[in-house]
Design an enzyme around this catalytic site. Structure first.
Site, PDB file in Angstrom:
ATOM      1  N   HIS A  39       0.919  -1.187  -0.056  1.00 53.43           N
ATOM      2  CA  HIS A  39      -0.047   0.108   0.198  1.00 53.43           C
ATOM      3  C   HIS A  39       1.011   1.168   0.098  1.00 53.43           C
ATOM      4  O   HIS A  39       1.440   1.489   1.011  1.00 53.43           O
ATOM      5  CB  HIS A  39      -0.620   0.044   1.160  1.00 53.43           C
ATOM      6  N   HIS A  46       1.560   5.519  -1.889  1.00 53.12           N
ATOM      7  CA  HIS A  46       1.096   6.411  -2.841  1.00 53.12           C
ATOM      8  C   HIS A  46       2.299   7.093  -3.376  1.00 53.12           C
ATOM      9  O   HIS A  46       3.206   7.431  -2.836  1.00 53.12           O
ATOM     10  CB  HIS A  46       0.300   7.624  -2.223  1.00 53.12           C
ATOM     11  N   LYS A  66      -9.967  -0.729  -5.524  1.00 53.20           N
ATOM     12  CA  LYS A  66      -9.886  -0.089  -4.411  1.00 53.20           C
ATOM     13  C   LYS A  66     -11.223   0.794  -3.860  1.00 53.20           C
ATOM     14  O   LYS A  66     -11.682   1.589  -4.839  1.00 53.20           O
ATOM     15  CB  LYS A  66      -8.854   1.031  -4.096  1.00 53.20           C
ATOM     16  N   HIS A  81     -10.463   1.184   2.062  1.00 51.25           N
ATOM     17  CA  HIS A  81     -10.253   2.231   3.016  1.00 51.25           C
ATOM     18  C   HIS A  81     -11.559   2.122   4.042  1.00 51.25           C
ATOM     19  O   HIS A  81     -12.621   2.556   3.730  1.00 51.25           O
ATOM     20  CB  HIS A  81     -10.128   3.454   2.364  1.00 51.25           C
ATOM     21  N   HIS A 112      -4.440  -0.528   5.722  1.00 48.96           N
ATOM     22  CA  HIS A 112      -4.014   0.419   6.935  1.00 48.96           C
ATOM     23  C   HIS A 112      -4.864   0.291   8.390  1.00 48.96           C
ATOM     24  O   HIS A 112      -5.411   1.354   8.637  1.00 48.96           O
ATOM     25  CB  HIS A 112      -3.766   1.912   6.650  1.00 48.96           C
ATOM     26  N   ASP A 143       1.562   2.771   3.350  1.00 50.60           N
ATOM     27  CA  ASP A 143       0.538   3.999   3.277  1.00 50.60           C
ATOM     28  C   ASP A 143       1.297   5.309   3.271  1.00 50.60           C
ATOM     29  O   ASP A 143       1.037   6.237   3.682  1.00 50.60           O
ATOM     30  CB  ASP A 143      -0.627   3.921   4.216  1.00 50.60           C
TER      31      ASP A 143
END
Ligand SMILES: NC(=O)N[C@@H](CC(=O)O)C(=O)O
Ligand SMILES: [Zn+2]
Ligand SMILES: [Zn+2]
Length: 345
Positions: free
Chosen positions: A17, A19, A101, A138, A176, A249
């Site tokens: 995970h 970004h 996602k 999420h 997360h 994350d």
């Protein structure tokens, strides 16, 4: 594997995970993640988000333009109310997109185009179970009447329980996780349910963010919780369970977007991902559990081969810079200006 003394060699890890953002930030984020991660699950919450196969594949190409190593980006489709089962099949057939996602609309950074009706997604979830595409979630409700510290727990009770019951053949990763409730839910669920856990949720609790002054670089979603939850997460990753694996994350935001009257959610940890996890595992007296968490459980759950080479961590204290370049600006990393005890050689 050696003991706690000076060196620890483990199978090359992956980050399930992260970004990487886009544009001129990619040169910096791709450099950091590709230093020692074999693969990474690349989150699709761009502006605009990667909602179809073609946009996810062109994002893949933009990442690869900065990739000078064997690092392999694993792409993810951003689900919206308009996603179709056909798009899922097309994405799967691309061979580069391994998951989709679910962002509840409004739950986190760049989630405005997310899903507003879970029931409306059922045909999409069916197609995902059929073709073997993972559902990444999420897991927070967005209802403004729910306290921000309870949003993960309420999501599990009101939404996730039902999805898990209705789709026993869908592989689901609760991303997360930050609570005892989530760790217990995942542990008690079937083999098709797993979770990623960040280094910062293992190392910190809400006191680190709020006691003695407000520290915006610790602000991320789901928000850091009280220490009983931190302890439950540490227990989960050191339990030997195969259901928990590494997902940093790492979520860079420019310095002035974090240090603001209304700061963005997200913490940057890609500068020292494995090093920070090593600290958390060492503190728990469980360095022997790090390799499975970082390098085995993720690929096993995704149905991908484990990496075959190794990386070595050494006990070698170093000082984290106050900031790192991010595009034409800077990001303030977790631990900025302070020391980290481990270093990947
Ligand atoms: N974790 C965060 O606080 N922020 C992430 C989004 C997310 O993973 O929820 C981001 O993209 O900045
Ligand atoms: Zn998230
Ligand atoms: Zn994220």
């Amino acid at each position: 594997m050696t003991d706690t003394t000076a060196k620890l060699t483990i199978t090359r890890p992956d980050d399930w995970h992260i970004h990487l953002r886009d544009g001129d930030q990619l040169k910096d984020t791709v450099r950091d993640v590709s230093r020692y991660m074999g693969r990474a699950i690349i989150m699709p919450n761009l502006v605009p988000p990667a909602t179809c196969t073609d946009s996810a594949l062109s994002y893949y190409e933009r990442i690869q333009a900065h990739n000078n190593s064997n690092f392999e980006p694993l792409m993810v489709l951003y689900l919206t109310d308009k996603t179709t089962p056909e798009e899922i099949k097309k994405a799967k057939a691309s061979g580069k997109i391994v998951a989709a996602k679910l962002y509840p609309a409004g739950a986190t950074t760049n989630s405005d185009s997310g899903v507003t009706s879970i029931e409306g997604m059922y045909p999409v979830f069916e197609a995902m179970a059929e073709v073997g595409m993972l559902l990444l979630i999420h897991g927070e409700v967005t209802d403004s009447s729910i306290d921000i510290f309870d949003r993960e727990k309420v999501f599990i009770e009101n939404i996730l329980c039902k999805i898990v019951d209705d789709f026993p053949n869908l592989k689901i990763v609760l991303e997360h996780i930050t609570t005892k409730d989530a760790a217990e839910f995942v542990a008690a669920s079937g083999d098709n349910v797993a979770a990623t856990i960040t280094a910062h949720h293992l190392l910190y609790n809400r006191n680190h963010m709020l006691a003695g002054g407000i520290r915006p670089h610790y602000y991320c979603l789901p928000i850091l919780k009280r220490n009983i939850h931190q302890e439950a997460l540490i227990k989960a990753v050191t339990s030997g369970s195969k259901k928990f694996f590494l997902g940093t994350d790492s979520a860079p935001h420019l310095k002035d977007k974090k240090e603001a009257s209304c700061g963005c959610a997200g913490s940057y940890t890609a500068h020292a991902a494995l090093e920070l996890y090593a600290e958390a595992f060492e503190e728990a007296g469980a360095l022997d559990k790090l390799e499975a968490f970082a390098s085995f459980n993720g690929p096993d759950f995704y149905g991908l081969p484990r990496n075959t080479d190794t990386v070595t961590l050494e006990k070698d204290t170093w000082q984290v810079p106050e900031s790192y370049p991010l595009g034409d600006d800077v990001v303030v990393p977790i631990r900025a200006g302070d020391e980290i005890m481990w270093k990947v050689k």
